[in-house]
Design an enzyme around this catalytic site. Structure first.
Site, PDB file in Angstrom:
ATOM      1  N   CYS A  36       0.833  -1.201   0.000  1.00 48.51           N
ATOM      2  CA  CYS A  36       0.000   0.000   0.000  1.00 48.51           C
ATOM      3  C   CYS A  36       0.874   1.261   0.000  1.00 48.51           C
ATOM      4  O   CYS A  36       1.560   1.537  -0.973  1.00 48.51           O
ATOM      5  CB  CYS A  36      -0.992  -0.033   1.157  1.00 48.51           C
ATOM      6  SG  CYS A  36      -2.347   1.157   0.962  1.00 48.51           S
TER       7      CYS A  36
ATOM      8  N   HIS B  46      -3.717  -4.899  -0.001  1.00 48.78           N
ATOM      9  CA  HIS B  46      -3.239  -5.401   1.292  1.00 48.78           C
ATOM     10  C   HIS B  46      -3.288  -6.929   1.308  1.00 48.78           C
ATOM     11  O   HIS B  46      -4.346  -7.503   1.552  1.00 48.78           O
ATOM     12  CB  HIS B  46      -4.125  -4.862   2.428  1.00 48.78           C
ATOM     13  CG  HIS B  46      -3.918  -3.425   2.722  1.00 48.78           C
ATOM     14  ND1 HIS B  46      -2.965  -2.972   3.608  1.00 48.78           N
ATOM     15  CD2 HIS B  46      -4.539  -2.320   2.240  1.00 48.78           C
ATOM     16  CE1 HIS B  46      -3.007  -1.656   3.665  1.00 48.78           C
ATOM     17  NE2 HIS B  46      -3.952  -1.235   2.835  1.00 48.78           N
TER      18      HIS B  46
ATOM     19  N   GLU C  42      -2.252  -8.831   3.588  1.00 45.22           N
ATOM     20  CA  GLU C  42      -2.581  -9.273   4.955  1.00 45.22           C
ATOM     21  C   GLU C  42      -4.085  -9.218   5.234  1.00 45.22           C
ATOM     22  O   GLU C  42      -4.557  -9.794   6.212  1.00 45.22           O
ATOM     23  CB  GLU C  42      -1.799  -8.446   5.988  1.00 45.22           C
ATOM     24  CG  GLU C  42      -2.334  -7.058   6.286  1.00 45.22           C
ATOM     25  CD  GLU C  42      -1.985  -5.997   5.255  1.00 45.22           C
ATOM     26  OE1 GLU C  42      -2.303  -4.824   5.488  1.00 45.22           O
ATOM     27  OE2 GLU C  42      -1.399  -6.337   4.194  1.00 45.22           O
TER      28      GLU C  42
END
Length: 214
Positions: free
Chosen positions: A84, A191, A193
């Site tokens: 990001c 993202h 994650e």
């Protein structure tokens, strides 16, 4: 699973624990640190980040991290995962809140979404799941099909004329650059994650990466 040491750079720009948890889920005990010695000894680096470009560069400077990052990533070719804001900071400059110089590792600039010539109904920021469509090979997409959905949250996007560094694009009014790869540098606007199974696979691929221009 690789036993290489992974350091997540702490430069006060958010979501560190969620990134660390994702690494733990794939069996890697990644360290969160801004200690120069710890970073120097890392086999792989992660530059995450949520927030404004100007703040990100300010904190990197205040923490004296730019010199060690240049040494590790540019000179020593240590694999880097940018996420990001961590991807955007690799550009030469950003126009967010005025013009700010970036790390300059990729010949690119960061600009705000502009839908004047496309669909003005689209909201900024771009938030949610969207397809990631591959353009060039990226080792971190191994065993992840092109067109897979990843999770995005951003108002600015990466703009580069160097098409060889673009590894994927995503359609949001137009095709914007959603990931790049240049030698040992792997960076993603989305993202991983927060992207469930495919995101964890991408992180696992990074952990297992061997001999990238070393």
């Amino acid at each position: 699973m690789s036993n290489s040491s992974v350091v997540i750079i702490d430069y006060k720009m958010g979501n560190l624990r969620s990134v660390q948890k994702a690494f733990e889920k794939v069996g890697c005990d990644a360290i969160i640190s801004n200690d120069i010695g710890t970073i120097q000894n890392a086999d792989k680096l992660v530059l995450p980040g949520v927030g404004a470009f100007k703040d990100g560069m300010k904190y990197l400077k205040e923490l004296n991290l730019i010199e060690i990052l240049n040494k590790k990533v540019v000179e020593e070719k240590t694999p880097l995962l940018g996420i990001c804001l961590g991807m955007q900071l690799l550009a030469k400059k950003s126009y967010e809140n005025g013009e700010t110089l970036g790390l300059g590792w990729i010949d690119a600039e960061v600009v705000k979404f502009d839908f004047t010539e496309s669909d003005k109904k689209l909201k900024i920021p771009h938030v949610g799941w969207n397809n990631v469509n591959y353009k060039n090979e990226n080792l971190l997409f191994k065993n992840i099909p092109s067109g897979s959905d990843f999770y995005f949250v951003h108002s600015y996007h990466f703009k580069t004329l160097n098409k060889s560094t673009i590894s994927s694009v995503t359609d949001y009014g137009f095709d914007f650059v959603s990931s790049i790869n240049k030698d040992n540098i792997f960076a993603f606007q989305f993202h991983p994650e927060k992207s469930q199974t495919v995101g964890l696979k991408l992180i696992e691929n990074f952990v297992n990466l061997n001999g990238v221009n070393r």
